[in-house]
Design a protein around this motif. Structure first.
Motif, PDB file in Angstrom:
ATOM      1  N   TYR A  62       0.836  -1.209   0.000  1.00  0.00           N
ATOM      2  CA  TYR A  62       0.000   0.000   0.000  1.00  0.00           C
ATOM      3  C   TYR A  62       0.867   1.254   0.000  1.00  0.00           C
ATOM      4  N   LYS A  63       1.983   1.178   0.724  1.00  0.00           N
ATOM      5  CA  LYS A  63       2.877   2.342   0.785  1.00  0.00           C
ATOM      6  C   LYS A  63       3.400   2.685  -0.612  1.00  0.00           C
ATOM      7  N   ALA A  64       3.873   1.666  -1.329  1.00  0.00           N
ATOM      8  CA  ALA A  64       4.430   1.899  -2.677  1.00  0.00           C
ATOM      9  C   ALA A  64       3.333   2.317  -3.652  1.00  0.00           C
ATOM     10  N   ASN A 144      21.934   6.823   4.359  1.00  0.00           N
ATOM     11  CA  ASN A 144      20.846   6.973   5.330  1.00  0.00           C
ATOM     12  C   ASN A 144      19.673   7.735   4.717  1.00  0.00           C
ATOM     13  N   SER A 145      18.467   7.154   4.852  1.00  0.00           N
ATOM     14  CA  SER A 145      17.312   7.765   4.193  1.00  0.00           C
ATOM     15  C   SER A 145      16.599   8.787   5.066  1.00  0.00           C
ATOM     16  N   GLY A 146      17.169   9.101   6.241  1.00  0.00           N
ATOM     17  CA  GLY A 146      16.502  10.027   7.161  1.00  0.00           C
ATOM     18  C   GLY A 146      16.220  11.396   6.538  1.00  0.00           C
ATOM     19  N   SER A 178       7.710  14.502  18.494  1.00  0.00           N
ATOM     20  CA  SER A 178       8.072  13.450  19.448  1.00  0.00           C
ATOM     21  C   SER A 178       9.088  12.517  18.799  1.00  0.00           C
ATOM     22  N   GLY A 179      10.330  12.585  19.245  1.00  0.00           N
ATOM     23  CA  GLY A 179      11.423  11.796  18.656  1.00  0.00           C
ATOM     24  C   GLY A 179      12.363  12.726  17.914  1.00  0.00           C
ATOM     25  N   PHE A 180      13.501  13.032  18.568  1.00  0.00           N
ATOM     26  CA  PHE A 180      14.457  13.988  17.992  1.00  0.00           C
ATOM     27  C   PHE A 180      15.649  13.197  17.472  1.00  0.00           C
ATOM     28  N   GLY A 181      15.368  12.284  16.515  1.00  0.00           N
ATOM     29  CA  GLY A 181      16.422  11.455  15.929  1.00  0.00           C
ATOM     30  C   GLY A 181      16.725  11.898  14.518  1.00  0.00           C
ATOM     31  N   SER A 182      17.058  10.916  13.672  1.00  0.00           N
ATOM     32  CA  SER A 182      17.487  11.209  12.307  1.00  0.00           C
ATOM     33  C   SER A 182      16.404  11.984  11.528  1.00  0.00           C
ATOM     34  N   VAL A 183      15.158  11.493  11.546  1.00  0.00           N
ATOM     35  CA  VAL A 183      14.095  12.153  10.784  1.00  0.00           C
ATOM     36  C   VAL A 183      13.557  13.362  11.547  1.00  0.00           C
ATOM     37  N   GLY A 184      13.314  13.184  12.854  1.00  0.00           N
ATOM     38  CA  GLY A 184      12.750  14.280  13.650  1.00  0.00           C
ATOM     39  C   GLY A 184      13.613  15.529  13.616  1.00  0.00           C
ATOM     40  N   VAL A 203      12.931  10.380  24.566  1.00  0.00           N
ATOM     41  CA  VAL A 203      13.205   9.606  25.787  1.00  0.00           C
ATOM     42  C   VAL A 203      14.681   9.681  26.160  1.00  0.00           C
ATOM     43  N   ASP A 204      15.512   9.997  25.209  1.00  0.00           N
ATOM     44  CA  ASP A 204      16.945  10.169  25.460  1.00  0.00           C
ATOM     45  C   ASP A 204      17.161  11.614  25.948  1.00  0.00           C
ATOM     46  N   GLY A 205      17.275  11.760  27.268  1.00  0.00           N
ATOM     47  CA  GLY A 205      17.385  13.090  27.866  1.00  0.00           C
ATOM     48  C   GLY A 205      18.587  13.877  27.370  1.00  0.00           C
ATOM     49  N   ALA A 235       7.516  11.052  15.592  1.00  0.00           N
ATOM     50  CA  ALA A 235       8.749  10.709  14.871  1.00  0.00           C
ATOM     51  C   ALA A 235       9.632   9.785  15.708  1.00  0.00           C
ATOM     52  N   ALA A 236       8.977   8.950  16.537  1.00  0.00           N
ATOM     53  CA  ALA A 236       9.768   8.037  17.381  1.00  0.00           C
ATOM     54  C   ALA A 236       9.322   6.598  17.155  1.00  0.00           C
ATOM     55  N   VAL A 237       8.389   6.158  17.994  1.00  0.00           N
ATOM     56  CA  VAL A 237       7.948   4.761  17.919  1.00  0.00           C
ATOM     57  C   VAL A 237       6.485   4.665  17.501  1.00  0.00           C
ATOM     58  N   GLY A 238       6.052   3.455  17.141  1.00  0.00           N
ATOM     59  CA  GLY A 238       4.657   3.242  16.762  1.00  0.00           C
ATOM     60  C   GLY A 238       3.766   3.074  17.982  1.00  0.00           C
ATOM     61  N   PRO A 257       6.544  10.562  10.610  1.00  0.00           N
ATOM     62  CA  PRO A 257       7.099   9.375   9.951  1.00  0.00           C
ATOM     63  C   PRO A 257       6.999   8.084  10.742  1.00  0.00           C
ATOM     64  N   ALA A 258       6.732   8.139  12.052  1.00  0.00           N
ATOM     65  CA  ALA A 258       6.792   6.904  12.853  1.00  0.00           C
ATOM     66  C   ALA A 258       5.884   5.850  12.242  1.00  0.00           C
ATOM     67  N   ASN A 259       6.397   4.634  12.129  1.00  0.00           N
ATOM     68  CA  ASN A 259       5.624   3.540  11.531  1.00  0.00           C
ATOM     69  C   ASN A 259       4.549   3.040  12.492  1.00  0.00           C
TER      70      ASN A 259
HETATM   71  N1  LIG Z   1      14.722   6.836   8.747  1.00  0.00           N
HETATM   72  C1  LIG Z   1      13.835   6.687   7.750  1.00  0.00           C
HETATM   73  O1  LIG Z   1      14.118   6.877   6.574  1.00  0.00           O
HETATM   74  C2  LIG Z   1      12.418   6.296   8.088  1.00  0.00           C
HETATM   75  C3  LIG Z   1      11.556   5.990   7.008  1.00  0.00           C
HETATM   76  C4  LIG Z   1      10.229   5.646   7.295  1.00  0.00           C
HETATM   77  C5  LIG Z   1       9.803   5.588   8.629  1.00  0.00           C
HETATM   78  N2  LIG Z   1      10.691   5.868   9.637  1.00  0.00           N
HETATM   79  C6  LIG Z   1      10.204   5.793  11.020  1.00  0.00           C
HETATM   80  O2  LIG Z   1      10.299   7.083  11.631  1.00  0.00           O
HETATM   81  C7  LIG Z   1      10.627   6.958  13.023  1.00  0.00           C
HETATM   82  C8  LIG Z   1      11.898   7.735  13.314  1.00  0.00           C
HETATM   83  O3  LIG Z   1      12.965   7.203  12.521  1.00  0.00           O
HETATM   84  P1  LIG Z   1      14.476   7.712  12.709  1.00  0.00           P
HETATM   85  O4  LIG Z   1      15.238   7.154  11.570  1.00  0.00           O
HETATM   86  O5  LIG Z   1      14.491   9.186  12.986  1.00  0.00           O
HETATM   87  O6  LIG Z   1      14.863   6.936  14.041  1.00  0.00           O
HETATM   88  P2  LIG Z   1      16.011   7.344  15.086  1.00  0.00           P
HETATM   89  O7  LIG Z   1      16.328   6.106  15.828  1.00  0.00           O
HETATM   90  O8  LIG Z   1      17.110   8.108  14.439  1.00  0.00           O
HETATM   91  O9  LIG Z   1      15.254   8.381  16.075  1.00  0.00           O
HETATM   92  C9  LIG Z   1      14.203   8.021  16.905  1.00  0.00           C
HETATM   93  C10 LIG Z   1      14.298   8.885  18.166  1.00  0.00           C
HETATM   94  O10 LIG Z   1      13.135   8.643  18.964  1.00  0.00           O
HETATM   95  C11 LIG Z   1      13.532   8.559  20.320  1.00  0.00           C
HETATM   96  N3  LIG Z   1      12.499   7.806  21.045  1.00  0.00           N
HETATM   97  C12 LIG Z   1      12.357   6.463  21.159  1.00  0.00           C
HETATM   98  N4  LIG Z   1      11.239   6.185  21.865  1.00  0.00           N
HETATM   99  C13 LIG Z   1      10.655   7.374  22.167  1.00  0.00           C
HETATM  100  C14 LIG Z   1       9.477   7.749  22.860  1.00  0.00           C
HETATM  101  N5  LIG Z   1       8.661   6.837  23.383  1.00  0.00           N
HETATM  102  N6  LIG Z   1       9.188   9.084  22.973  1.00  0.00           N
HETATM  103  C15 LIG Z   1      10.008  10.017  22.465  1.00  0.00           C
HETATM  104  N7  LIG Z   1      11.159   9.711  21.791  1.00  0.00           N
HETATM  105  C16 LIG Z   1      11.474   8.414  21.651  1.00  0.00           C
HETATM  106  C17 LIG Z   1      14.904   7.908  20.294  1.00  0.00           C
HETATM  107  O11 LIG Z   1      15.627   8.198  21.473  1.00  0.00           O
HETATM  108  C18 LIG Z   1      15.521   8.558  19.036  1.00  0.00           C
HETATM  109  O12 LIG Z   1      16.201   9.763  19.356  1.00  0.00           O
HETATM  110  C19 LIG Z   1      10.699   5.452  13.279  1.00  0.00           C
HETATM  111  O13 LIG Z   1       9.426   4.992  13.695  1.00  0.00           O
HETATM  112  C20 LIG Z   1      11.025   4.877  11.912  1.00  0.00           C
HETATM  113  O14 LIG Z   1      10.593   3.535  11.803  1.00  0.00           O
HETATM  114  C21 LIG Z   1      11.969   6.231   9.387  1.00  0.00           C
END
Ligand SMILES: NC(=O)c1ccc[n+]([C@@H]2O[C@H](COP(=O)([O-])OP(=O)(O)OC[C@H]3O[C@@H](n4cnc5c(N)ncnc54)[C@H](O)[C@@H]3O)[C@@H](O)[C@H]2O)c1
Length: 344
Positions: A62-64, A144-146, A178-184, A203-205, A235-238, A257-259
């Motif tokens: 469905y995504k594609a 990295n696709s972030g 919510s989620g300050f990682g690669s995508v956030g 969650v990572d202080g 932008a963190a977890v599902g 983006p969170a799945n």
């Molecule tokens: N990277 C991609 O290209 C991509 C593509 C499609 C979907 N996604 C989805 O997007 C989301 C983010 O991906 P990413 O690559 O940035 O991941 P990432 O691991 O780089 O960042 C995720 C961040 O979320 C934080 N986190 C974890 N649990 C948390 C919570 N309960 N509350 C707040 N923060 C929390 C982590 O500490 C981390 O900093 C994921 O669900 C991933 O599956 C990513």
């Protein structure tokens, strides 16, 4: 999932080098070769890994399809047992087993990184065939696709803002991420550049310092959903949107983006009842796969691939208009658009 066997092909094999169960589920090749990432994680049983592969490969179809790609849906799961220690040697052996298996499918299935794997692992798979995407650039991939995923979410977010607020611009709007990682972090940078009030949570202080250095506000994770916001970005977890959390949400627009953001499909209806527009995650998060396939399989330039990623904005507008016109949730409208492509 329906009772009928919906998948075209499922391969389950014990890796000859690693001894680990390897599963490739191909849900559909109606639109083209199946694509889907490689998940390497622990499961209680290999059957749990199989269930995950079946569910995730169907979602990839469905995504594609909604993204307008000429690709179908698939997924790899490498099953680690509860007590299996993932040594470097075991990881290498499992990847070599998988590389061999993917090569045997002769391009009818292509993979990329997912939970538990990254660009460097794709280098191992590419020793067997070219059908592993997102290897580092020096190994012929797009890495990295972030970044492209963040670009796609921003396009989705602007289309959603136009629909909800009558104005695509986010200048002056409060956006909680919510989620300050690669995508956030990519989404935060894009929004801050256009003058939004960006508030992040993780969650990572230790990420608080980086947020503050960029001039963003901070909210603790347990308060992120209810913090005052115009737009909420998961932008963190599902699994963070449920019948229970819906009444706590303050933002009229949710896009991120969170799945698998919904605990179950019916939550889309609950969100709509609360007056919240939720953009389906698999529509908003397609930037990474669109970019990688456009560059690596279809040989687009960086600019052309990026423009295609930005087309997610048009897709979201189309989904939201269809939802409004037919009185269904964006979730249902997106699914109908995908099904229409698959049955043409
Ligand atoms: N990277 C991609 O290209 C991509 C593509 C499609 C979907 N996604 C989805 O997007 C989301 C983010 O991906 P990413 O690559 O940035 O991941 P990432 O691991 O780089 O960042 C995720 C961040 O979320 C934080 N986190 C974890 N649990 C948390 C919570 N309960 N509350 C707040 N923060 C929390 C982590 O500490 C981390 O900093 C994921 O669900 C991933 O599956 C990513």
């Amino acid at each position: 999932m329906s009772q009928a066997f919906a998948h075209e092909e499922v391969v389950v094999r014990r890796g000859s080098r690693s001894g680990l169960p390897l599963i490739i589920a191909i849900h559909s090749r109606t639109l083209g070769p199946a694509v889907g990432g490689c998940r390497l994680r622990r499961y209680e049983t290999w059957q749990d890994g199989l269930a995950d592969a079946l569910r995730l490969s169907e979602a990839m179809t469905y995504k594609a399809a909604v993204a307008g790609l000429e690709f179908g849906g698939g997924k790899t799961v490498i099953v680690l047992g509860k007590d299996t220690e993932l040594t470097a040697d075991l990881r290498q052996a499992a990847l070599e087993d998988l590389g061999e298996l993917i090569a045997s499918l002769q391009g009818s299935y292509r993979t990329g990184p997912d939970i538990g794997t990254g660009p460097d692992d794709m280098v191992v798979l590419r020793r067997f065939s070219p059908y592993a995407h997102c290897a580092p650039e020096e190994h012929g991939g797009t890495g990295n696709s972030g970044g492209p995923t963040a670009t796609g979410v921003l396009a989705a977010l602007h289309a959603g803002a136009r629909h909800v607020f009558g104005d695509a611009s986010c200048t002056g709007r409060t956006v909680v991420i919510s989620g300050f990682g690669s995508v956030g972090s990519g989404i935060a940078a894009g929004l801050a550049a256009e003058g939004a009030q960006v508030v992040v949570s993780d969650v990572d202080g230790s990420r608080k310092e980086a947020a503050s250095a960029s001039g963003y506000g901070w909210v603790e994770p347990d308060r992120a959903l209810s913090a005052p916001a115009d737009i909420f970005v998961p932008a963190a977890v599902g699994g963070i949107l449920s019948e229970a959390t819906a009444p706590r949400l303050t933002a009229p627009l949710i896009v991120g983006p969170a799945n698998n953001q919904l605990t179950e499909e019916s939550v889309a209806d609950a969100l709509a009842r609360h007056g919240i527009v939720w953009i389906p995650d698999y529509v908003a998060s397609a930037g990474g796969i669109i970019y990688a396939l456009s560059r690596e399989s279809e040989h687009y330039s960086h600019e052309a691939a990026r423009k295609r990623v930005e087309g997610i904005g048009d897709t979201v507008s189309h989904v939201l208009e269809a939802a409004r016109a037919t009185g269904v949730t964006p979730q249902r409208a997106a699914r109908e658009i995908a099904k229409a492509r698959l049955t043409r």
